[in-house]
Write an enzyme that holds these catalytic residues in place. Structure first.
Site, PDB file in Angstrom:
ATOM      1  N   ARG A  74       0.834  -1.206   0.000  1.00 33.69           N
ATOM      2  CA  ARG A  74       0.000   0.000   0.000  1.00 33.69           C
ATOM      3  C   ARG A  74       0.875   1.266   0.000  1.00 33.69           C
ATOM      4  O   ARG A  74       1.764   1.404   0.837  1.00 33.69           O
ATOM      5  CB  ARG A  74      -0.896  -0.011   1.240  1.00 33.69           C
ATOM      6  CG  ARG A  74      -1.655   1.266   1.513  1.00 33.69           C
ATOM      7  CD  ARG A  74      -2.840   1.428   0.617  1.00 33.69           C
ATOM      8  NE  ARG A  74      -3.694   2.536   1.037  1.00 33.69           N
ATOM      9  CZ  ARG A  74      -4.607   3.093   0.267  1.00 33.69           C
ATOM     10  NH1 ARG A  74      -4.798   2.654  -0.975  1.00 33.69           N
ATOM     11  NH2 ARG A  74      -5.350   4.084   0.720  1.00 33.69           N
ATOM     12  N   GLN A  85       7.976   5.639   9.746  1.00 33.00           N
ATOM     13  CA  GLN A  85       8.475   5.152  11.024  1.00 33.00           C
ATOM     14  C   GLN A  85       7.329   4.727  11.970  1.00 33.00           C
ATOM     15  O   GLN A  85       7.460   3.766  12.725  1.00 33.00           O
ATOM     16  CB  GLN A  85       9.336   6.216  11.703  1.00 33.00           C
ATOM     17  CG  GLN A  85      10.141   5.660  12.859  1.00 33.00           C
ATOM     18  CD  GLN A  85      11.019   6.709  13.509  1.00 33.00           C
ATOM     19  OE1 GLN A  85      10.540   7.772  13.912  1.00 33.00           O
ATOM     20  NE2 GLN A  85      12.301   6.438  13.587  1.00 33.00           N
ATOM     21  N   ILE A 144      -3.315  -0.964  10.601  1.00 31.97           N
ATOM     22  CA  ILE A 144      -2.412  -0.778   9.459  1.00 31.97           C
ATOM     23  C   ILE A 144      -3.180  -0.917   8.140  1.00 31.97           C
ATOM     24  O   ILE A 144      -2.842  -0.281   7.142  1.00 31.97           O
ATOM     25  CB  ILE A 144      -1.221  -1.771   9.552  1.00 31.97           C
ATOM     26  CG1 ILE A 144      -0.287  -1.333  10.695  1.00 31.97           C
ATOM     27  CG2 ILE A 144      -0.466  -1.883   8.231  1.00 31.97           C
ATOM     28  CD1 ILE A 144       0.820  -2.318  11.034  1.00 31.97           C
ATOM     29  N   HIS A 145      -4.232  -1.729   8.141  1.00 32.56           N
ATOM     30  CA  HIS A 145      -5.041  -1.891   6.925  1.00 32.56           C
ATOM     31  C   HIS A 145      -5.993  -0.720   6.691  1.00 32.56           C
ATOM     32  O   HIS A 145      -6.626  -0.644   5.625  1.00 32.56           O
ATOM     33  CB  HIS A 145      -5.858  -3.188   6.989  1.00 32.56           C
ATOM     34  CG  HIS A 145      -5.071  -4.409   6.623  1.00 32.56           C
ATOM     35  ND1 HIS A 145      -4.126  -4.963   7.444  1.00 32.56           N
ATOM     36  CD2 HIS A 145      -5.083  -5.179   5.505  1.00 32.56           C
ATOM     37  CE1 HIS A 145      -3.598  -6.025   6.870  1.00 32.56           C
ATOM     38  NE2 HIS A 145      -4.157  -6.176   5.684  1.00 32.56           N
ATOM     39  N   GLY A 146      -6.126   0.170   7.664  1.00 31.00           N
ATOM     40  CA  GLY A 146      -7.065   1.281   7.503  1.00 31.00           C
ATOM     41  C   GLY A 146      -8.477   0.779   7.263  1.00 31.00           C
ATOM     42  O   GLY A 146      -8.874  -0.272   7.783  1.00 31.00           O
ATOM     43  N   GLY A 147      -9.228   1.474   6.434  1.00 29.31           N
ATOM     44  CA  GLY A 147     -10.630   1.131   6.171  1.00 29.31           C
ATOM     45  C   GLY A 147     -10.791  -0.252   5.571  1.00 29.31           C
ATOM     46  O   GLY A 147     -11.795  -0.939   5.817  1.00 29.31           O
ATOM     47  N   GLU A 170     -11.561 -21.083  28.573  1.00 28.39           N
ATOM     48  CA  GLU A 170     -10.511 -21.832  29.310  1.00 28.39           C
ATOM     49  C   GLU A 170      -9.962 -21.004  30.473  1.00 28.39           C
ATOM     50  O   GLU A 170      -8.790 -21.104  30.821  1.00 28.39           O
ATOM     51  CB  GLU A 170      -9.356 -22.270  28.384  1.00 28.39           C
ATOM     52  CG  GLU A 170      -9.727 -23.085  27.180  1.00 28.39           C
ATOM     53  CD  GLU A 170     -10.419 -24.391  27.517  1.00 28.39           C
ATOM     54  OE1 GLU A 170     -10.360 -24.811  28.682  1.00 28.39           O
ATOM     55  OE2 GLU A 170     -11.038 -24.962  26.615  1.00 28.39           O
ATOM     56  N   SER A 173      -8.743 -13.925  31.367  1.00 30.37           N
ATOM     57  CA  SER A 173      -7.447 -13.330  31.737  1.00 30.37           C
ATOM     58  C   SER A 173      -7.390 -13.007  33.226  1.00 30.37           C
ATOM     59  O   SER A 173      -6.346 -13.173  33.869  1.00 30.37           O
ATOM     60  CB  SER A 173      -7.222 -12.043  30.928  1.00 30.37           C
ATOM     61  OG  SER A 173      -7.016 -12.352  29.577  1.00 30.37           O
TER      62      SER A 173
HETATM   63  C1  LIG Z   1     -16.279 -19.669  22.523  1.00 31.60           C
HETATM   64  C2  LIG Z   1     -16.469 -20.203  23.898  1.00 31.60           C
HETATM   65  C3  LIG Z   1     -16.235 -21.545  24.132  1.00 31.60           C
HETATM   66  C4  LIG Z   1     -16.405 -22.064  25.402  1.00 31.60           C
HETATM   67  N1  LIG Z   1     -16.175 -23.385  25.595  1.00 31.60           N
HETATM   68  C5  LIG Z   1     -16.390 -23.927  26.808  1.00 31.60           C
HETATM   69  C6  LIG Z   1     -16.201 -25.316  27.031  1.00 31.60           C
HETATM   70  O1  LIG Z   1     -15.832 -26.063  26.127  1.00 31.60           O
HETATM   71  N2  LIG Z   1     -16.441 -25.818  28.265  1.00 31.60           N
HETATM   72  C7  LIG Z   1     -16.845 -25.020  29.291  1.00 31.60           C
HETATM   73  O2  LIG Z   1     -17.055 -25.517  30.392  1.00 31.60           O
HETATM   74  N3  LIG Z   1     -17.022 -23.693  29.118  1.00 31.60           N
HETATM   75  C8  LIG Z   1     -16.813 -23.128  27.910  1.00 31.60           C
HETATM   76  N4  LIG Z   1     -16.999 -21.788  27.718  1.00 31.60           N
HETATM   77  C9  LIG Z   1     -17.405 -20.958  28.858  1.00 31.60           C
HETATM   78  C10 LIG Z   1     -16.230 -20.158  29.363  1.00 31.60           C
HETATM   79  O3  LIG Z   1     -15.285 -20.987  29.997  1.00 31.60           O
HETATM   80  C11 LIG Z   1     -16.728 -19.044  30.299  1.00 31.60           C
HETATM   81  O4  LIG Z   1     -17.470 -18.123  29.484  1.00 31.60           O
HETATM   82  C12 LIG Z   1     -15.591 -18.332  30.995  1.00 31.60           C
HETATM   83  O5  LIG Z   1     -14.957 -19.189  31.911  1.00 31.60           O
HETATM   84  C13 LIG Z   1     -16.052 -17.096  31.751  1.00 31.60           C
HETATM   85  O6  LIG Z   1     -17.131 -17.414  32.580  1.00 31.60           O
HETATM   86  P1  LIG Z   1     -18.486 -16.586  32.501  1.00 31.60           P
HETATM   87  O7  LIG Z   1     -18.858 -16.396  31.074  1.00 31.60           O
HETATM   88  O8  LIG Z   1     -19.455 -17.259  33.396  1.00 31.60           O
HETATM   89  O9  LIG Z   1     -18.088 -15.149  33.051  1.00 31.60           O
HETATM   90  P2  LIG Z   1     -18.132 -14.685  34.567  1.00 31.60           P
HETATM   91  O10 LIG Z   1     -17.533 -15.731  35.453  1.00 31.60           O
HETATM   92  O11 LIG Z   1     -19.496 -14.201  34.865  1.00 31.60           O
HETATM   93  O12 LIG Z   1     -17.126 -13.455  34.506  1.00 31.60           O
HETATM   94  C14 LIG Z   1     -17.469 -12.196  33.955  1.00 31.60           C
HETATM   95  C15 LIG Z   1     -16.254 -11.290  34.089  1.00 31.60           C
HETATM   96  O13 LIG Z   1     -15.875 -11.167  35.466  1.00 31.60           O
HETATM   97  C16 LIG Z   1     -14.526 -11.581  35.624  1.00 31.60           C
HETATM   98  N5  LIG Z   1     -14.359 -12.300  36.882  1.00 31.60           N
HETATM   99  C17 LIG Z   1     -15.052 -13.389  37.322  1.00 31.60           C
HETATM  100  N6  LIG Z   1     -14.579 -13.794  38.497  1.00 31.60           N
HETATM  101  C18 LIG Z   1     -13.557 -12.953  38.833  1.00 31.60           C
HETATM  102  C19 LIG Z   1     -12.663 -12.851  39.939  1.00 31.60           C
HETATM  103  N7  LIG Z   1     -12.702 -13.722  40.943  1.00 31.60           N
HETATM  104  N8  LIG Z   1     -11.752 -11.855  39.931  1.00 31.60           N
HETATM  105  C20 LIG Z   1     -11.695 -10.972  38.913  1.00 31.60           C
HETATM  106  N9  LIG Z   1     -12.500 -11.009  37.839  1.00 31.60           N
HETATM  107  C21 LIG Z   1     -13.418 -12.003  37.800  1.00 31.60           C
HETATM  108  C22 LIG Z   1     -14.252 -12.499  34.435  1.00 31.60           C
HETATM  109  O14 LIG Z   1     -12.856 -12.565  34.160  1.00 31.60           O
HETATM  110  C23 LIG Z   1     -15.032 -11.817  33.335  1.00 31.60           C
HETATM  111  O15 LIG Z   1     -14.273 -10.749  32.815  1.00 31.60           O
HETATM  112  C24 LIG Z   1     -16.822 -21.230  26.460  1.00 31.60           C
HETATM  113  C25 LIG Z   1     -17.057 -19.884  26.227  1.00 31.60           C
HETATM  114  C26 LIG Z   1     -16.880 -19.364  24.955  1.00 31.60           C
HETATM  115  C27 LIG Z   1     -17.121 -17.893  24.722  1.00 31.60           C
END
Ligand SMILES: Cc1cc2nc3c(=O)[nH]c(=O)nc-3n(C[C@H](O)[C@H](O)[C@H](O)COP(=O)(O)OP(=O)(O)OC[C@H]3O[C@@H](n4cnc5c(N)ncnc54)[C@H](O)[C@@H]3O)c2cc1C
Length: 200
Positions: A74, A85, A144-147, A170, A173
Protein backbone atom coordinates in the site's frame (compact mmCIF):
# COMPACT_ATOMS: atom_id res chain seq x y z
CA UNK A 1 -27.22 -36.43 22.76
CA UNK A 2 -29.31 -33.73 21.11
CA UNK A 3 -28.11 -30.22 20.22
CA UNK A 4 -30.99 -28.05 21.44
CA UNK A 5 -29.75 -24.70 20.23
CA UNK A 6 -26.61 -23.38 18.58
CA UNK A 7 -25.24 -20.27 20.31
CA UNK A 8 -24.43 -17.52 17.82
CA UNK A 9 -21.31 -15.53 18.74
CA UNK A 10 -19.26 -12.80 17.03
CA UNK A 11 -17.18 -15.56 15.47
CA UNK A 12 -17.71 -19.19 14.53
CA UNK A 13 -17.22 -21.15 17.75
CA UNK A 14 -19.11 -24.44 17.90
CA UNK A 15 -21.00 -24.01 21.17
CA UNK A 16 -24.64 -24.40 22.11
CA UNK A 17 -27.12 -25.97 24.47
CA UNK A 18 -27.16 -29.73 24.51
CA UNK A 19 -29.44 -32.25 26.13
CA UNK A 20 -28.92 -35.90 27.02
CA UNK A 21 -31.96 -38.10 26.50
CA UNK A 22 -32.19 -41.79 27.37
CA UNK A 23 -28.47 -41.93 28.10
CA UNK A 24 -26.60 -44.31 30.33
CA UNK A 25 -22.84 -44.68 30.67
CA UNK A 26 -21.42 -48.17 31.27
CA UNK A 27 -18.81 -48.23 34.04
CA UNK A 28 -16.18 -49.42 31.58
CA UNK A 29 -16.50 -46.14 29.67
CA UNK A 30 -15.99 -43.86 32.68
CA UNK A 31 -13.03 -41.46 32.37
CA UNK A 32 -11.22 -42.15 35.65
CA UNK A 33 -13.03 -43.15 38.82
CA UNK A 34 -16.53 -42.13 39.81
CA UNK A 35 -16.46 -38.85 41.77
CA UNK A 36 -13.12 -37.71 40.34
CA UNK A 37 -14.54 -35.94 37.30
CA UNK A 38 -13.90 -32.40 38.51
CA UNK A 39 -10.28 -33.16 39.38
CA UNK A 40 -9.73 -34.65 35.92
CA UNK A 41 -11.48 -31.71 34.25
CA UNK A 42 -9.28 -29.18 36.09
CA UNK A 43 -6.10 -31.04 35.15
CA UNK A 44 -7.24 -31.06 31.52
CA UNK A 45 -7.81 -27.29 31.71
CA UNK A 46 -4.12 -26.66 32.50
CA UNK A 47 -3.13 -28.49 29.35
CA UNK A 48 -5.82 -26.81 27.24
CA UNK A 49 -4.65 -23.36 28.39
CA UNK A 50 -1.40 -24.09 26.65
CA UNK A 51 -3.25 -24.95 23.44
CA UNK A 52 -5.32 -21.74 23.61
CA UNK A 53 -2.01 -19.87 23.91
CA UNK A 54 -0.82 -21.72 20.80
CA UNK A 55 -4.01 -20.79 18.93
CA UNK A 56 -3.45 -17.16 19.91
CA UNK A 57 0.09 -17.31 18.53
CA UNK A 58 -1.27 -18.73 15.26
CA UNK A 59 -3.89 -15.99 14.87
CA UNK A 60 -1.33 -13.31 15.75
CA UNK A 61 1.20 -14.73 13.28
CA UNK A 62 -1.32 -14.54 10.45
CA UNK A 63 -2.33 -11.00 11.44
CA UNK A 64 1.30 -9.93 11.55
CA UNK A 65 2.02 -11.41 8.11
CA UNK A 66 -1.05 -9.74 6.64
CA UNK A 67 0.02 -6.38 8.09
CA UNK A 68 3.64 -6.71 6.97
CA UNK A 69 2.59 -7.61 3.43
CA UNK A 70 -0.06 -4.87 3.20
CA UNK A 71 2.30 -2.20 4.58
CA UNK A 72 4.74 -2.96 1.76
CA UNK A 73 2.08 -3.03 -0.98
CA UNK A 74 0.00 0.00 0.00
CA UNK A 75 1.36 3.39 -1.04
CA UNK A 76 0.36 6.74 0.49
CA UNK A 77 2.02 10.13 0.06
CA UNK A 78 4.26 8.59 -2.63
CA UNK A 79 5.73 5.90 -0.39
CA UNK A 80 4.82 2.48 0.95
CA UNK A 81 3.24 2.44 4.42
CA UNK A 82 6.22 0.35 5.58
CA UNK A 83 8.44 3.34 4.82
CA UNK A 84 6.86 5.41 7.61
CA UNK A 85 8.47 5.15 11.02
CA UNK A 86 5.07 5.12 12.75
CA UNK A 87 4.19 1.91 10.89
CA UNK A 88 7.67 0.41 11.38
CA UNK A 89 7.36 0.82 15.15
CA UNK A 90 3.99 -0.94 15.11
CA UNK A 91 5.49 -3.84 13.12
CA UNK A 92 8.49 -4.05 15.46
CA UNK A 93 6.25 -4.18 18.55
CA UNK A 94 3.99 -6.78 16.93
CA UNK A 95 6.95 -9.02 15.98
CA UNK A 96 8.47 -8.72 19.46
CA UNK A 97 5.24 -9.53 21.29
CA UNK A 98 4.58 -12.42 18.92
CA UNK A 99 8.01 -13.92 19.59
CA UNK A 100 7.65 -13.53 23.38
CA UNK A 101 4.20 -15.19 23.27
CA UNK A 102 5.50 -18.08 21.17
CA UNK A 103 8.42 -18.74 23.53
CA UNK A 104 6.19 -18.68 26.61
CA UNK A 105 3.81 -21.19 24.99
CA UNK A 106 6.74 -23.43 23.95
CA UNK A 107 8.14 -23.27 27.49
CA UNK A 108 4.79 -24.25 29.05
CA UNK A 109 4.35 -27.10 26.54
CA UNK A 110 7.88 -28.33 27.27
CA UNK A 111 7.15 -28.30 31.01
CA UNK A 112 3.97 -30.30 30.44
CA UNK A 113 5.83 -32.86 28.31
CA UNK A 114 8.43 -33.27 31.07
CA UNK A 115 5.92 -33.44 33.94
CA UNK A 116 7.34 -30.29 35.52
CA UNK A 117 5.75 -29.17 38.78
CA UNK A 118 5.64 -25.48 37.77
CA UNK A 119 3.53 -26.28 34.70
CA UNK A 120 0.20 -25.04 36.07
CA UNK A 121 1.26 -21.43 36.59
CA UNK A 122 3.38 -21.42 33.44
CA UNK A 123 0.35 -22.56 31.40
CA UNK A 124 -1.62 -19.66 32.91
CA UNK A 125 1.16 -17.22 32.04
CA UNK A 126 1.34 -18.55 28.49
CA UNK A 127 -2.43 -18.32 28.04
CA UNK A 128 -2.65 -14.86 29.60
CA UNK A 129 0.24 -13.31 27.72
CA UNK A 130 -0.35 -14.98 24.34
CA UNK A 131 -4.07 -14.15 24.19
CA UNK A 132 -3.64 -10.55 25.37
CA UNK A 133 -0.70 -10.04 22.97
CA UNK A 134 -2.66 -11.60 20.10
CA UNK A 135 -5.51 -9.16 20.74
CA UNK A 136 -3.08 -6.20 20.52
CA UNK A 137 -1.34 -7.60 17.43
CA UNK A 138 -4.59 -8.24 15.56
CA UNK A 139 -5.83 -4.77 16.51
CA UNK A 140 -2.66 -3.16 15.15
CA UNK A 141 -2.85 -5.28 12.00
CA UNK A 142 -6.36 -3.95 11.38
CA UNK A 143 -5.17 -0.40 12.07
CA UNK A 144 -2.41 -0.78 9.46
CA UNK A 145 -5.04 -1.89 6.92
CA UNK A 146 -7.07 1.28 7.50
CA UNK A 147 -10.63 1.13 6.17
CA UNK A 148 -9.85 -2.03 4.18
CA UNK A 149 -9.44 -3.89 7.48
CA UNK A 150 -13.08 -3.31 8.34
CA UNK A 151 -14.51 -4.91 5.21
CA UNK A 152 -16.45 -8.06 6.06
CA UNK A 153 -14.69 -11.23 4.96
CA UNK A 154 -11.16 -9.82 4.77
CA UNK A 155 -8.59 -11.86 6.75
CA UNK A 156 -7.89 -9.15 9.35
CA UNK A 157 -11.58 -8.44 9.90
CA UNK A 158 -12.15 -12.16 10.56
CA UNK A 159 -9.09 -12.40 12.81
CA UNK A 160 -10.38 -9.40 14.77
CA UNK A 161 -13.59 -11.28 15.55
CA UNK A 162 -11.91 -14.68 16.03
CA UNK A 163 -9.30 -13.52 18.54
CA UNK A 164 -11.72 -11.98 21.06
CA UNK A 165 -13.08 -15.16 22.66
CA UNK A 166 -9.62 -16.49 23.53
CA UNK A 167 -9.26 -14.04 26.43
CA UNK A 168 -12.46 -15.45 27.92
CA UNK A 169 -12.66 -19.22 27.50
CA UNK A 170 -10.51 -21.83 29.31
CA UNK A 171 -10.40 -19.29 32.16
CA UNK A 172 -10.52 -15.55 31.50
CA UNK A 173 -7.45 -13.33 31.74
CA UNK A 174 -8.55 -12.23 35.21
CA UNK A 175 -8.70 -15.84 36.40
CA UNK A 176 -5.23 -16.57 34.93
CA UNK A 177 -3.91 -13.62 36.95
CA UNK A 178 -5.47 -15.09 40.11
CA UNK A 179 -3.78 -18.44 39.45
CA UNK A 180 -0.40 -16.80 38.82
CA UNK A 181 -0.70 -14.56 41.88
CA UNK A 182 -1.63 -17.51 44.09
CA UNK A 183 1.41 -19.41 42.87
CA UNK A 184 3.57 -16.41 43.83
CA UNK A 185 2.16 -15.65 47.26
CA UNK A 186 0.24 -18.80 48.17
CA UNK A 187 -3.49 -19.05 48.83
CA UNK A 188 -3.20 -17.53 52.31
CA UNK A 189 -1.09 -14.60 51.13
CA UNK A 190 2.15 -15.85 52.68
CA UNK A 191 5.09 -15.49 50.32
CA UNK A 192 6.75 -18.78 49.43
CA UNK A 193 10.41 -19.20 50.27
CA UNK A 194 11.39 -20.32 46.77
CA UNK A 195 10.68 -18.29 43.67
CA UNK A 196 8.27 -20.47 41.63
CA UNK A 197 9.40 -18.76 38.44
CA UNK A 198 12.84 -20.37 38.48
CA UNK A 199 11.82 -23.90 39.40
CA UNK A 200 12.31 -25.36 35.96
C1 LIG B 1 -16.28 -19.67 22.52
C2 LIG B 1 -16.47 -20.20 23.90
C3 LIG B 1 -16.23 -21.55 24.13
C4 LIG B 1 -16.41 -22.06 25.40
N1 LIG B 1 -16.17 -23.39 25.59
C5 LIG B 1 -16.39 -23.93 26.81
C6 LIG B 1 -16.20 -25.32 27.03
O1 LIG B 1 -15.83 -26.06 26.13
N2 LIG B 1 -16.44 -25.82 28.26
C7 LIG B 1 -16.84 -25.02 29.29
O2 LIG B 1 -17.06 -25.52 30.39
N3 LIG B 1 -17.02 -23.69 29.12
C8 LIG B 1 -16.81 -23.13 27.91
N4 LIG B 1 -17.00 -21.79 27.72
C9 LIG B 1 -17.41 -20.96 28.86
C10 LIG B 1 -16.23 -20.16 29.36
O3 LIG B 1 -15.29 -20.99 30.00
C11 LIG B 1 -16.73 -19.04 30.30
O4 LIG B 1 -17.47 -18.12 29.48
C12 LIG B 1 -15.59 -18.33 30.99
O5 LIG B 1 -14.96 -19.19 31.91
C13 LIG B 1 -16.05 -17.10 31.75
O6 LIG B 1 -17.13 -17.41 32.58
P1 LIG B 1 -18.49 -16.59 32.50
O7 LIG B 1 -18.86 -16.40 31.07
O8 LIG B 1 -19.45 -17.26 33.40
O9 LIG B 1 -18.09 -15.15 33.05
P2 LIG B 1 -18.13 -14.68 34.57
O10 LIG B 1 -17.53 -15.73 35.45
O11 LIG B 1 -19.50 -14.20 34.87
O12 LIG B 1 -17.13 -13.45 34.51
C14 LIG B 1 -17.47 -12.20 33.95
C15 LIG B 1 -16.25 -11.29 34.09
O13 LIG B 1 -15.88 -11.17 35.47
C16 LIG B 1 -14.53 -11.58 35.62
N5 LIG B 1 -14.36 -12.30 36.88
C17 LIG B 1 -15.05 -13.39 37.32
N6 LIG B 1 -14.58 -13.79 38.50
C18 LIG B 1 -13.56 -12.95 38.83
C19 LIG B 1 -12.66 -12.85 39.94
N7 LIG B 1 -12.70 -13.72 40.94
N8 LIG B 1 -11.75 -11.85 39.93
C20 LIG B 1 -11.69 -10.97 38.91
N9 LIG B 1 -12.50 -11.01 37.84
C21 LIG B 1 -13.42 -12.00 37.80
C22 LIG B 1 -14.25 -12.50 34.44
O14 LIG B 1 -12.86 -12.57 34.16
C23 LIG B 1 -15.03 -11.82 33.33
O15 LIG B 1 -14.27 -10.75 32.82
C24 LIG B 1 -16.82 -21.23 26.46
C25 LIG B 1 -17.06 -19.88 26.23
C26 LIG B 1 -16.88 -19.36 24.96
C27 LIG B 1 -17.12 -17.89 24.72
Amino acid sequence: MVVKEKTRLISSHPIGTIAFEDCSIPETQLVGKEGEGLKIAFATLDMLRCTVGAAAVGLAQRAFEEALCYSQKRHQFGRSLAHFQGIQWKLADMATELEAARLLVYQAAWMNDHGHEGFKEKASMAKLFATEAAQRIVDQALQIHGGVGLISGTPVEQLYRDVRALRIYEGSSEIQRLIIARSLIGRNGKRKVHNPLIRW
